[in-house]
Design a protein around this motif. Structure first.
Motif, short mmCIF file in Angstrom:
data_model
loop_
_atom_site.label_atom_id
_atom_site.label_comp_id
_atom_site.label_asym_id
_atom_site.label_seq_id
_atom_site.Cartn_x
_atom_site.Cartn_y
_atom_site.Cartn_z
N MET A 1 39.77 37.73 51.05
CA MET A 1 39.36 36.96 49.78
C MET A 1 40.21 37.29 48.59
SD MET A 1 35.64 36.42 47.84
CE MET A 1 34.98 34.98 48.22
N PRO A 2 40.80 36.47 47.79
CA PRO A 2 41.59 36.72 46.71
C PRO A 2 40.89 37.26 45.47
CG PRO A 2 41.99 34.41 47.48
CD PRO A 2 41.06 34.75 48.34
N ARG A 3 41.54 38.29 44.94
CA ARG A 3 40.67 38.98 43.96
C ARG A 3 40.05 38.17 42.68
NH1 ARG A 3 43.46 44.02 41.95
NH2 ARG A 3 43.01 44.93 44.00
N ASN A 4 41.10 37.16 42.34
CA ASN A 4 40.32 36.17 41.29
C ASN A 4 39.33 35.37 41.85
OD1 ASN A 4 42.55 37.02 39.60
ND2 ASN A 4 44.01 35.53 40.20
N ALA A 5 39.36 35.14 43.08
CA ALA A 5 38.07 34.21 43.49
C ALA A 5 36.98 35.15 43.77
CB ALA A 5 38.42 33.83 45.11
N LEU A 6 37.20 36.45 43.98
CA LEU A 6 35.96 37.54 43.87
C LEU A 6 35.42 37.48 42.49
CD1 LEU A 6 34.28 39.22 45.72
CD2 LEU A 6 35.91 40.97 45.23
N TYR A 7 36.12 37.61 41.60
CA TYR A 7 35.87 38.00 40.34
C TYR A 7 35.03 36.78 39.74
CZ TYR A 7 38.64 42.22 39.94
OH TYR A 7 39.11 43.48 40.12
N ALA A 8 35.56 35.58 39.87
CA ALA A 8 34.93 34.37 39.50
C ALA A 8 33.67 34.05 40.35
CB ALA A 8 35.88 33.14 39.97
N SER A 9 33.56 34.49 41.47
CA SER A 9 32.38 34.28 42.18
C SER A 9 31.26 35.35 41.47
CB SER A 9 32.40 34.75 43.60
OG SER A 9 33.34 33.84 44.30
N ILE A 43 36.79 27.62 39.61
CA ILE A 43 38.06 28.58 39.57
C ILE A 43 38.04 29.22 40.77
CG2 ILE A 43 38.81 30.72 38.58
CD1 ILE A 43 37.82 29.76 35.68
N ALA A 44 36.86 29.46 41.50
CA ALA A 44 36.67 30.56 42.73
C ALA A 44 37.09 29.45 43.51
CB ALA A 44 35.05 30.84 42.93
N TRP A 45 36.61 28.06 43.70
CA TRP A 45 36.96 27.30 44.60
C TRP A 45 38.72 27.15 44.65
CZ3 TRP A 45 34.74 26.48 48.95
CH2 TRP A 45 33.39 26.24 49.10
N PHE A 46 39.16 26.89 43.40
CA PHE A 46 40.55 26.79 43.32
C PHE A 46 41.42 27.93 43.94
CE2 PHE A 46 44.40 27.93 40.99
CZ PHE A 46 45.25 26.63 41.24
N TYR A 47 40.97 29.26 43.79
CA TYR A 47 41.73 30.35 44.19
C TYR A 47 41.55 30.38 45.87
CZ TYR A 47 43.57 32.02 39.83
OH TYR A 47 43.97 31.85 38.66
N LEU A 48 40.42 30.11 46.12
CA LEU A 48 40.20 30.09 47.69
C LEU A 48 41.04 29.19 48.59
CD1 LEU A 48 36.27 30.77 48.02
CD2 LEU A 48 38.06 32.38 48.44
N ARG A 49 41.04 27.92 47.89
CA ARG A 49 41.73 26.82 48.38
C ARG A 49 43.24 27.13 48.32
NH1 ARG A 49 44.00 21.56 47.15
NH2 ARG A 49 43.61 20.25 48.69
N LYS A 50 43.80 27.77 47.27
CA LYS A 50 45.03 28.07 47.08
C LYS A 50 45.45 29.14 48.23
CE LYS A 50 48.41 30.03 43.75
NZ LYS A 50 48.27 30.64 42.46
N GLU A 51 44.76 30.08 48.61
CA GLU A 51 44.84 31.21 49.44
C GLU A 51 44.74 30.52 51.01
OE1 GLU A 51 45.56 34.68 51.44
OE2 GLU A 51 45.73 34.38 49.32
N ARG A 52 43.92 29.60 51.18
CA ARG A 52 43.81 29.04 52.62
C ARG A 52 45.20 28.19 52.56
NH1 ARG A 52 38.93 25.78 52.81
NH2 ARG A 52 40.03 24.34 51.69
#
Length: 62
Positions: A1-9, A43-52
């Protein structure tokens, strides 16, 4: 999980908790917390989708 997504979550969970506490206390400031939860969720969904998508692009290249 990207760090930015973790922080946003994490911000999402804390904002939802703050909204619940605000509404239980009868404070309408909870609306601001609900809005913050929505933004952080996006924001969390954005970073998760970007990583995927970047992971899928790496597997198709090589």
């Amino acid at each position: 999980m990207p760090r930015n997504a973790l922080y946003a979550s994490l911000v999402f969970v804390l904002a939802v908790a703050a909204a619940v506490v605000s509404f239980v206390q009868g404070n309408w400031l909870g609306v601001v917390w609900v809005l913050m939860a929505g933004v952080s969720s996006n924001i969390a969904w954005f970073y998760l989708r970007k990583e995927r998508l970047s992971r899928a692009a790496r597997t198709t290249e090589g």
